[in-house]
Every structure is written in C-alpha cells, then in structure tokens.
Design a protein around this motif. Sequence first.
Motif, PDB file in Angstrom:
ATOM      1  N   VAL A   1       0.840  -1.199   0.000  1.00 42.54           N
ATOM      2  CA  VAL A   1       0.000   0.000   0.000  1.00 42.54           C
ATOM      3  C   VAL A   1       0.875   1.248   0.000  1.00 42.54           C
ATOM      4  O   VAL A   1       0.632   2.200  -0.759  1.00 42.54           O
ATOM      5  CB  VAL A   1      -0.951  -0.011   1.218  1.00 42.54           C
ATOM      6  N   GLU A   2       1.913   1.250   0.809  1.00 45.48           N
ATOM      7  CA  GLU A   2       2.830   2.388   0.841  1.00 45.48           C
ATOM      8  C   GLU A   2       3.571   2.534  -0.484  1.00 45.48           C
ATOM      9  O   GLU A   2       3.880   3.649  -0.913  1.00 45.48           O
ATOM     10  CB  GLU A   2       3.815   2.244   2.000  1.00 45.48           C
ATOM     11  N   ALA A   3       3.869   1.408  -1.133  1.00 47.48           N
ATOM     12  CA  ALA A   3       4.537   1.463  -2.430  1.00 47.48           C
ATOM     13  C   ALA A   3       3.651   2.116  -3.480  1.00 47.48           C
ATOM     14  O   ALA A   3       4.137   2.842  -4.359  1.00 47.48           O
ATOM     15  CB  ALA A   3       4.931   0.059  -2.873  1.00 47.48           C
ATOM     16  N   HIS A   4       2.334   1.856  -3.412  1.00 45.56           N
ATOM     17  CA  HIS A   4       1.410   2.525  -4.337  1.00 45.56           C
ATOM     18  C   HIS A   4       1.352   4.026  -4.051  1.00 45.56           C
ATOM     19  O   HIS A   4       1.311   4.844  -4.971  1.00 45.56           O
ATOM     20  CB  HIS A   4       0.011   1.930  -4.212  1.00 45.56           C
ATOM     21  N   ARG A   5       1.336   4.375  -2.794  1.00 43.19           N
ATOM     22  CA  ARG A   5       1.217   5.784  -2.426  1.00 43.19           C
ATOM     23  C   ARG A   5       2.484   6.577  -2.734  1.00 43.19           C
ATOM     24  O   ARG A   5       2.415   7.743  -3.125  1.00 43.19           O
ATOM     25  CB  ARG A   5       0.905   5.896  -0.934  1.00 43.19           C
ATOM     26  N   ARG A   6       3.628   5.929  -2.561  1.00 39.17           N
ATOM     27  CA  ARG A   6       4.894   6.669  -2.624  1.00 39.17           C
ATOM     28  C   ARG A   6       5.986   5.775  -3.198  1.00 39.17           C
ATOM     29  O   ARG A   6       6.578   4.962  -2.484  1.00 39.17           O
ATOM     30  CB  ARG A   6       5.271   7.141  -1.221  1.00 39.17           C
ATOM     31  N   PRO A   7       6.267   5.868  -4.496  1.00 42.87           N
ATOM     32  CA  PRO A   7       7.296   5.016  -5.098  1.00 42.87           C
ATOM     33  C   PRO A   7       8.691   5.367  -4.581  1.00 42.87           C
ATOM     34  O   PRO A   7       8.920   6.453  -4.040  1.00 42.87           O
ATOM     35  CB  PRO A   7       7.174   5.309  -6.590  1.00 42.87           C
ATOM     36  N   GLN A   8       9.608   4.448  -4.775  1.00 42.98           N
ATOM     37  CA  GLN A   8      10.991   4.636  -4.355  1.00 42.98           C
ATOM     38  C   GLN A   8      11.935   4.333  -5.517  1.00 42.98           C
ATOM     39  O   GLN A   8      12.583   3.286  -5.556  1.00 42.98           O
ATOM     40  CB  GLN A   8      11.317   3.745  -3.154  1.00 42.98           C
ATOM     41  N   PRO A   9      12.026   5.234  -6.482  1.00 42.39           N
ATOM     42  CA  PRO A   9      12.904   4.981  -7.633  1.00 42.39           C
ATOM     43  C   PRO A   9      14.374   4.903  -7.203  1.00 42.39           C
ATOM     44  O   PRO A   9      14.794   5.618  -6.284  1.00 42.39           O
ATOM     45  CB  PRO A   9      12.673   6.208  -8.525  1.00 42.39           C
TER      46      PRO A   9
END
Length: 320
Positions: free
Chosen positions: A188-196
């Motif tokens: 869920v956090e990955a959908h909200r805030r990506p980490q390129p």
Amino acid sequence: MTETLGSTGEFGLIAAVTKGLSTGEDVLVGPGDDAAVMAVPDGRMVITTDLLVEGRHFRQDWSSAYDVGRKAAAQNLADVVAMGARPTALVVGFGGPPDLPTAWALELNQGLVDECELVEASIVGGDTVQSDKIIVSVTAFGSLDGRPPVLRSGARPGDEVAYVGRLGWAEAGWAVLARGFRSPRAVVEAHRRPQPPYAEGPRAALAGASSLCDVSDGLLSDLGHIAAASQVIIDVHTKALTVPEPLQAVAAATGVDALKFVLTGGEDHALVGTFEPADVPEGWTVIGSVAEGNEERPAGTVTVDGSPYADETGHAHFRS
C-alpha cells in the motif's frame, strides 16, 4: 475556520509554497520572476513532464497530500535519471477547487520538496489555477554532465537485459486498496509513494548502458518501448525474476498470478536497461536477452520465456 484556497488566494498560496525554498548551484534565477534560469554547462538539458489527476492517479481517501507530492516528483525525477542524467530542478503546475483546504496544498508542496531533496534538485517555479479536480503537473529538468543521453533506441543483439528497483509493488498496493483493504502495508505504501533507484540511472550510463527506461507502465510494456525503438527482440527469463512475499500474499488473496504483478505492474519506477554482458553494474539483476528479429519473432517484439505474453503487458492511457 479552515483556510481554503479561496480565502488564501493565488498569490498567497504562491508565497506560502515558495517561502524558504532552497536552490542548488544549477539555479541562476529561482522563483519570483517571470521564469527561472538554469545553468547548462554542456549546452544540453533533459526535460520531462507528467500529470497527476485526482480520481485517475490518486484518491484523497487512499493517499495523503504529502504522498501525492512525493509521487508527483518521483515519477518525473525517475524519467530524468532514466536518460542517465542528474535531476536539477522542477516546475510545478497546480489546480484545485476553491474549497480545498490550503493545508492540503501546503502538504503537497512539502512532499514535492522532500522528494527533490533526495536528489538535490530544486523547485524553481510553476503556476496555480482553479479547477474542478485536483491536478498536479510537474516538469523536471536534468543535466547530462557532459555525457550523451542513454536512449531507448540503443539496445543491440547480444546485450543482456537487467533491472534495478522494485517491480509489481505499486500494482499490488492498488489491488489491495481497490478492494477496500490497507494491508499488506508495504505494498500500500509502495502505491502511495514510489521509491525509484535514482542513483542508478547515471551509474548505468557510466557503466555503458546501451538503452535505459524507467518502469512506469509495466516491465513488459516498457521493454516493448526499447524493443520497438531499437528494432530488436527482447526475451524475458522468468526464472531470473523473484516475487517478494508481500506480492505473493496479495496474489493469493485476490486470485491473481503473482508473477503478473512483476511483469506488468507499473508506477514503481524501477529502471530497466540493456548492457553488454561485462557492463552490467553490480546490484542490477539480469532478467533477459536481446536478439535480432526474424520471421517468427519480428523486431520490436517482447517475449516471455521465448513465447508471446498472452495478457496485457501493462498500463496504456486511453485504452477502452
């Protein structure tokens, strides 16, 4: 009484979001004039732009304003590093309804600022406008620091395909949220805030990457851009791919093939590229190969374990 965009006004909002902004050494003139002025030492600048529209790219009940700011900056900064460039600046366009709390816009701005700090980029200007829905438009700039850009059109037969970053996490997060749940929290956090993996773009360029792309629409879809631009065929080897446990859990709960998240999920902004075998940087995972096209598999084709992929390969705008 809650302060809203209507009570704050355009220039009050601009003053609030630009107060205290720092600028890097690439910025000659920052916010406050008709336009910003950037230093371009080698005469070339990478430029990219993206839109986020409420209801299409984010929902207020799924993501905080801060998350939206981080995401808006991240998807543009990832495009810059996918050219092998170093991000230097953003300009931001923002539209919102007059009854939107001013605090929401300021929180959005803080997300933009904090994501930029990860790559030492500066916010140097933008615009605000009234709109029925929240719209965030970001244009990012980057410096090649004297290097040629790494294009999608450079893949060569004999190259290996490798990636770095996360694949499928944001898509799994969307699948969870769409069903009204909030766990596994990691996806869920990955959908909200990506980490390129920002540092890996310039690093890949220095290592000799022949082509590079950020995975915004899905691994197979974005490899398709490289295959088409380079007029080669790319084969993805699924044995080289791993499916992390949180994605397996979501797949089991939703009845989706877990590997599909990895192959077609977008918005994680991993980087995928092609390299001569000796040039693949440490930390990148080799997942495929590049070959010449033939009658059976024409140039521009992406296959999975030697066969065409039977499902949609990723996200496409305006698909009915």
